[in-house]
Design a protein around this motif. Structure first.
Motif, PDB file in Angstrom:
ATOM      1  N   LEU A 794     -24.112 -16.389 -28.559  1.00  0.00           N
ATOM      2  CA  LEU A 794     -23.139 -15.388 -28.099  1.00  0.00           C
ATOM      3  C   LEU A 794     -22.036 -16.049 -27.278  1.00  0.00           C
ATOM      4  O   LEU A 794     -22.302 -16.937 -26.463  1.00  0.00           O
ATOM      5  N   HIS A 795     -20.801 -15.569 -27.485  1.00  0.00           N
ATOM      6  CA  HIS A 795     -19.663 -16.166 -26.782  1.00  0.00           C
ATOM      7  C   HIS A 795     -18.637 -15.127 -26.354  1.00  0.00           C
ATOM      8  O   HIS A 795     -18.269 -14.240 -27.128  1.00  0.00           O
ATOM      9  N   LEU A 796     -18.189 -15.255 -25.119  1.00  0.00           N
ATOM     10  CA  LEU A 796     -17.047 -14.483 -24.622  1.00  0.00           C
ATOM     11  C   LEU A 796     -15.739 -15.157 -24.987  1.00  0.00           C
ATOM     12  O   LEU A 796     -14.739 -14.501 -25.258  1.00  0.00           O
ATOM     13  N   VAL A 797     -15.719 -16.494 -24.950  1.00  0.00           N
ATOM     14  CA  VAL A 797     -14.472 -17.253 -25.113  1.00  0.00           C
ATOM     15  C   VAL A 797     -14.227 -17.589 -26.569  1.00  0.00           C
ATOM     16  O   VAL A 797     -15.118 -18.109 -27.267  1.00  0.00           O
ATOM     17  N   ASP A 798     -13.017 -17.299 -27.017  1.00  0.00           N
ATOM     18  CA  ASP A 798     -12.611 -17.619 -28.386  1.00  0.00           C
ATOM     19  C   ASP A 798     -11.913 -18.973 -28.439  1.00  0.00           C
ATOM     20  O   ASP A 798     -12.265 -19.839 -29.225  1.00  0.00           O
ATOM     21  N   LYS A 799     -10.918 -19.152 -27.544  1.00  0.00           N
ATOM     22  CA  LYS A 799     -10.169 -20.413 -27.569  1.00  0.00           C
ATOM     23  C   LYS A 799      -9.461 -20.662 -26.244  1.00  0.00           C
ATOM     24  O   LYS A 799      -9.320 -19.748 -25.409  1.00  0.00           O
ATOM     25  N   PHE A 800      -8.982 -21.898 -26.075  1.00  0.00           N
ATOM     26  CA  PHE A 800      -8.165 -22.289 -24.929  1.00  0.00           C
ATOM     27  C   PHE A 800      -6.771 -22.647 -25.436  1.00  0.00           C
ATOM     28  O   PHE A 800      -6.628 -23.338 -26.451  1.00  0.00           O
ATOM     29  N   LEU A 801      -5.754 -22.162 -24.711  1.00  0.00           N
ATOM     30  CA  LEU A 801      -4.365 -22.394 -25.109  1.00  0.00           C
ATOM     31  C   LEU A 801      -3.618 -23.113 -23.992  1.00  0.00           C
ATOM     32  O   LEU A 801      -3.900 -22.898 -22.810  1.00  0.00           O
ATOM     33  N   ASP A 802      -2.646 -23.960 -24.370  1.00  0.00           N
ATOM     34  CA  ASP A 802      -1.799 -24.557 -23.339  1.00  0.00           C
ATOM     35  C   ASP A 802      -0.706 -23.561 -22.960  1.00  0.00           C
ATOM     36  O   ASP A 802      -0.593 -22.486 -23.577  1.00  0.00           O
ATOM     37  N   PRO A 803       0.114 -23.857 -21.931  1.00  0.00           N
ATOM     38  CA  PRO A 803       1.140 -22.888 -21.496  1.00  0.00           C
ATOM     39  C   PRO A 803       2.128 -22.483 -22.580  1.00  0.00           C
ATOM     40  O   PRO A 803       2.784 -21.450 -22.481  1.00  0.00           O
ATOM     41  N   ASP A 804       2.226 -23.293 -23.643  1.00  0.00           N
ATOM     42  CA  ASP A 804       3.135 -22.969 -24.737  1.00  0.00           C
ATOM     43  C   ASP A 804       2.448 -22.175 -25.854  1.00  0.00           C
ATOM     44  O   ASP A 804       3.059 -21.871 -26.869  1.00  0.00           O
ATOM     45  N   GLY A 805       1.169 -21.870 -25.645  1.00  0.00           N
ATOM     46  CA  GLY A 805       0.449 -21.087 -26.639  1.00  0.00           C
ATOM     47  C   GLY A 805      -0.230 -21.896 -27.717  1.00  0.00           C
ATOM     48  O   GLY A 805      -0.804 -21.346 -28.659  1.00  0.00           O
ATOM     49  N   LYS A 806      -0.217 -23.215 -27.590  1.00  0.00           N
ATOM     50  CA  LYS A 806      -0.861 -24.075 -28.589  1.00  0.00           C
ATOM     51  C   LYS A 806      -2.362 -24.132 -28.344  1.00  0.00           C
ATOM     52  O   LYS A 806      -2.823 -24.268 -27.219  1.00  0.00           O
ATOM     53  N   VAL A 807      -3.141 -24.020 -29.416  1.00  0.00           N
ATOM     54  CA  VAL A 807      -4.599 -24.044 -29.297  1.00  0.00           C
ATOM     55  C   VAL A 807      -5.068 -25.444 -28.933  1.00  0.00           C
ATOM     56  O   VAL A 807      -4.741 -26.425 -29.607  1.00  0.00           O
ATOM     57  N   ILE A 808      -5.829 -25.534 -27.836  1.00  0.00           N
ATOM     58  CA  ILE A 808      -6.376 -26.815 -27.391  1.00  0.00           C
ATOM     59  C   ILE A 808      -7.808 -26.978 -27.891  1.00  0.00           C
ATOM     60  O   ILE A 808      -8.212 -28.041 -28.353  1.00  0.00           O
ATOM     61  N   LYS A 809      -8.577 -25.896 -27.818  1.00  0.00           N
ATOM     62  CA  LYS A 809      -9.989 -25.940 -28.201  1.00  0.00           C
ATOM     63  C   LYS A 809     -10.403 -24.561 -28.659  1.00  0.00           C
ATOM     64  O   LYS A 809      -9.959 -23.557 -28.119  1.00  0.00           O
ATOM     65  N   GLU A 810     -11.256 -24.522 -29.676  1.00  0.00           N
ATOM     66  CA  GLU A 810     -11.695 -23.234 -30.223  1.00  0.00           C
ATOM     67  C   GLU A 810     -13.217 -23.206 -30.331  1.00  0.00           C
ATOM     68  O   GLU A 810     -13.848 -24.227 -30.624  1.00  0.00           O
TER      69      GLU A 810
END
Length: 954
Positions: A794-810
């Motif tokens: 189970l996961h709450l977090v989908d992804k991490f984004l940088d300030p420009d909206g670029k996906v860093i980790k999913e």
């Protein structure tokens, strides 16, 4: 008459004098310039730079927290803050400046930042001043002492104590015993003495008699912060944050009259939806003093920085915090910035995108709130008292990925109140974090008339006065917290009476699942061949088991005097027939050989669905969620042995204490002289060893004979009582020892009998007994049942984004276990759950009969403490688990209402969640469909009558 010559001479003399003076002045000026520009050039250059050129740290915005569609759940916004810079000019007018500042703040409802340990309050009659240390949520005495000592040492109080006790010894040379004496002396310094000393230290002697104590303390807040920050170089002191725009404008206009005071902007944490999602978002707070060193090493400013304290905010602090910047400024003589000379920009924290759906979350929380309030108002329905139905939880997950779409725990709280020093009032603090007091406990007992209910109170107690009965109940329901040394006010809520907004019920509450566990029992029966889809039993009354000492009956027989009649698995699921599932448990136990294997059979399957773990495995007890969770366990032989042995051991300790010749087996506090402490340690060690021996005997698969146990216990008792002088003084005779051994044998035999009883399997089959899980686990179990048998992390977090909206980790879906349950079994279970919601007589039919999306579910109720729950003012948990749509399930849900009575009462919460998830599809089928809530408009149209009057028991 003066001659012309003399007149000229006088004029010349005056000229010479003036000329000499002028030459002298010029000479001094020249010398001064030479000194400044040549001799001490570097020194004055550094001084000028130090006074006019400053380097200040700039706060980085925390990263946003957004939902699956990008809607902001937590963000940072620029806020006005009020600062004070200590300069020569601002110091000279400090008190008049602060008077102006406080006047404006108060008039504009601004609140001065106040994290100061020392509190001062004037009594109601204005005749007395009360001084105290406020430790807030810290109630542990040891921690309180540590904080108080740190406070006093940071302000130099220990220097005076050391000078008095050990005049010729440096602080760093003190031995451990000497340090203890210094600490003891420091703790004797009263809050009033501290206050008076700080008045002197901070140069407030001259005004002490002309100002009231509360105002003096307000000055002290600023002075103390200046002192504590004095080792950090140039750094303005924050007086207030989160100012209104109007208040900020007033301060800016008044700057000539308030030297040193400036208005600046700084990012602060904002939760735009207030309490929505507080269970998973968490909150931020100031750094605790005991964590000072840890966070300073990581670059935090202890005096001003906030950190994540719970939820996502805490779990991803390193990602959300961002990177601070620096600004080199030129300041005027009042310490205010004139211009920026150079700057290293801040870097915002990462954006954390969650799987949460804001609209579904809104629907879940608002409808659950409405359901709980409705139950409280209805009070007692069908002999179920729901007046304390003030807590609940909801979890919704994507059955094919493990993504958590909804996570709610009610009541919630507003994280904004924690994000600024001015937000958390004393009243809100007490509501969110305050301990239980005697006043609260008595009010609860009186409001519910518990003094008139037997259960806790015996027949003898009922003859006592009302005040005596209240005292008995108070000490039972809310006992004093003995872990706090010298405590006479703080009480424990052992029976979970009061709602605790900051406790996450969805992930941390371990509660029995009741009838929501019955699909699991059905799965085991089907997979083991104990039953088929067409198997039938006749529920005609009490269930006659193979074991004469064990009898059981369905809820319907207990309530109405007759059973369900002929039932198959579909009927049993639809009407939640206990009788049917007792029969499944009976067959499983018998077929497995009526031994440990039979007792563990249900657990063997339940573990695959995440309902606990095999205690003999090395698996991690976790669903995988990113925030703190508890992890419950299904009934199994090994775990029950440990639990039951502990229960019977505690019972034995009480019995021996109350015997004709008492034996105290409680460990005693180690205090007194060295000799006394050694004696207590020896005695405690003997007691621990003795109780461990008894527990080992209780946990044996088959206990020794009566003679062996009696002999073993007599030897152990003589060793125990002979080794402790305290126990030896009781002069135990052989007769006394024999009598105690008899009591011990009886308890060992009772414990072992209960451990090996088939009754455990029967109770487990209907979700009672030892089964306890979190709502999170139950949601995962439902998802695993209906998705084909794959249990996802189970996961709450989908992804991490940088300030420009670029996906860093999913986050990628991860299957933790394949249950390998047959498709036929899954289809049978789904059909039974469909009948619960879609066929007349189903326990959730009244809620879902007209709902356009086919779905399945199961209601449940689970007693809190069956024998005494009414005497506690509590009642059963009300559960609903479900999935939708029926053919190809996409989401699974679990709803629980604490003291909610029955599951059909909370089923409307699941319906409200479905409405939001399937909104487009519902509108296609019926454009005029009336939704329970409109999250966008924040309106509701909630009708709960059908859930209360619906069919069924659970």
């Amino acid at each position: 008459m003066v001659s012309k010559k003399n007149k000229k001479d006088n004029e010349f003399s005056r000229f010479n004098i003036v000329t000499s003076i002028m030459l002298g002045i010029f000479f001094v000026i020249i010398l001064r310039l030479v000194n400044i520009q040549i001799v001490n050039c570097e020194l004055y250059k550094q001084t000028a730079n130090k006074q006019n050129h400053k380097v200040i740290s700039t706060v980085a915005p925390r990263g946003d927290i957004i939902d699956r569609k990008g809607k902001k759940l937590a963000k940072s916004k620029q806020s006005y803050i009020l600062t004070f810079t200590n300069t020569k000019e601002s110091e000279e007018s400090f008190f008049s400046t602060m008077d102006n500042v406080f006047k404006i703040l108060d008039a504009n409802k601004g609140i001065q930042i106040d994290d100061f340990l020392l509190k001062v309050k004037t009594s109601a009659d204005k005749k007395k001043t009360i001084y105290s240390f406020d430790f807030n949520k810290t109630v542990d005495k040891k921690t309180q002492n540590w904080i108080e000592l740190r406070f006093k040492k940071d302000r130099g109080f220990d220097d005076e104590v050391i000078e008095k006790l050990y005049k010729d010894i440096k602080k760093t040379d003190l031995k451990s015993e000497q340090v203890k004496k210094v600490d003891a002396a420091l703790l004797k310094i009263t809050p009033e003495q501290v206050f008076n000393k700080l008045i002197k230290n901070y140069g407030m002697d001259e005004i002490v008699d002309s100002k009231n104590k509360e105002l003096l303390r307000r000055y002290m807040l600023v002075k103390d912060t200046l002192y504590m920050q004095s080792y950090s170089g140039y750094k303005p002191v924050n007086i207030a944050n989160n100012l209104t725009k109007d208040a900020a404008g007033i301060f800016q206009q008044m700057q000539p009259e308030i030297p040193g005071v400036s208005v600046a902007t700084e990012p602060i944490r904002v939760y735009p939806n207030k309490d929505l999602g507080s269970a998973f978002l968490g909150y931020i707070s100031k750094i605790n003093p005991w964590d000072k060193d840890k966070y300073e090493e990581q670059g935090y400013d202890i005096s001003t920085d906030y950190i994540g304290a719970s939820g996502i905010e805490a779990a991803f602090e390193d990602d959300l915090r961002g990177t601070k910047g620096q600004e080199s400024i030129e300041a005027n003589k009042q310490g205010r910035k004139i211009k920026t000379l150079g700057e290293i920009e801040t870097y915002p924290g990462k954006t954390v995108q969650l799987n949460i759906d804001k609209n579904m979350q809104y629907a879940a929380e608002r409808v659950l709130d409405a359901v709980l309030l409705d139950l409280q108002k209805k009070g007692t329905v069908k002999d179920v008292d729901m007046t304390n139905a003030n807590r609940g939880a909801v979890i919704v997950s994507d059955v094919n990925t493990g993504k958590i779409l909804v996570l709610a725990s009610r009541p919630g709280y507003d994280p904004n109140l924690f994000a600024a020093s001015s937000g958390l009032t004393t009243e809100k603090y007490d509501e969110y974090l305050g301990p239980v007091t005697e006043k609260m406990g008595l009010a609860y007992i009186q409001k519910r008339g518990l003094v008139n209910i037997k259960g806790i109170l015996t027949d003898d107690d009922m003859a006592k006065s009302k005040e005596e009965r209240e005292k008995i109940l108070l000490n039972y329901i809310f006992p004093l917290d003995k872990s706090i040394e010298g405590n006479t006010t703080i009480r424990k809520d052992n029976n979970d009476i009061f709602p605790k907004a900051t406790f996450n019920l969805a992930t941390k509450s371990l509660i029995p699942p009741g009838s929501t566990f019955k699909p699991m029992t059905a799965i085991v029966g089907l997979e083991e061949g104990a039953i088929t889809k067409t198997s039938q039993v006749n529920d005609s009354g009490p269930y006659n088991t193979r074991y004469p000492t064990l009898t059981a009956a369905c809820w319907k027989y207990n309530d109405q005097g007759y059973g369900h009649g002929i039932v198959d698995i579909q009927t049993a699921m639809r009407e939640s027939c206990n009788y049917y599932f007792y029969d499944v448990a009976d067959k499983l136990y018998h077929n497995a050989g009526e031994n440990k294997k039979g007792l563990n059979l249900i657990a063997k399957y339940a573990w695959k669905f995440g309902l606990g773990i095999d205690p003999n495995s090395n698996k991690k007890p976790s669903t995988g969620i990113e925030i703190p969770e508890s992890f419950g366990q299904v009934y199994n032989y090994e775990s029950s042995k440990e639990t039951l042995a502990s229960i019977h051991r505690s019972s034995l300790v009480s019995k021996l204490q109350k015997g004709k010749k008492s034996l105290d087996l409680e460990s005693q506090k180690e205090s007194g002289t060295s000799k006394e402490i050694d004696e207590i340690k020896k005695s405690n060690g003997g007691k621990v060893k003795f109780l461990a021996l008894i527990k080992t005997e209780m946990k044996k698969d088959k206990i020794n004979s009566y003679e062996v146990i009696i002999k073993t216990m007599e030897i152990a008792l003589k060793e125990l009582t002979g080794a402790s002088q305290t126990l030896k003084n009781n002069n135990y005779t052989d007769t006394n020892i024999r009598a105690m051994a008899e009591i011990i044998y009886s308890e060992i035999n009772s414990a072992n009998t209960e451990i090996n009883s088939a009754a455990n399997a029967y109770y487990a089959a209907i979700g009672q007994g030892f089964n306890v899980f979190t709502p999170l686990q139950l949601t995962n179990y439902v998802a695993t049942m209906v998705n084909g048998g794959n249990r996802y992390e189970l996961h709450l977090v989908d992804k991490f984004l940088d300030p420009d909206g670029k996906v860093i980790k999913e986050t990628k879906p991860l299957v933790l276990e394949k249950t390998n349950i047959s498709a036929n079994t899954i289809n049978i279970i789904k059909e039974g759950m469909w009948e619960v919601t879609s066929v007349y007589g189903g326990t959730a039919y009244s809620t879902f009969k007209d709902f356009p999306i086919p779905n399945g579910g199961k209601t449940g109720s689970a007693t809190f403490k069956e024998d005494i729950q009414s005497a506690l003012g509590r009642t059963s948990f009300g559960y609903y688990i479900g999935f939708a749509p029926f053919e190809k399930p996409e989401i699974a849900v679990c709803v629980v209402g604490f003291d909610g009575g029955h599951g059909n009462y909370v089923a409307p919460v699941a319906k409200a969640v479905y409405e939001q998830y399937f909104k487009a599809e519902i509108l296609k089928k019926n454009p005029k469909y009336e939704f329970m809530v409109d999250p966008d408009k924040e309106t509701s149209n909630i009708n709960l009558d059908t859930s209360i009057t619906g069919n069924g028991h659970d």
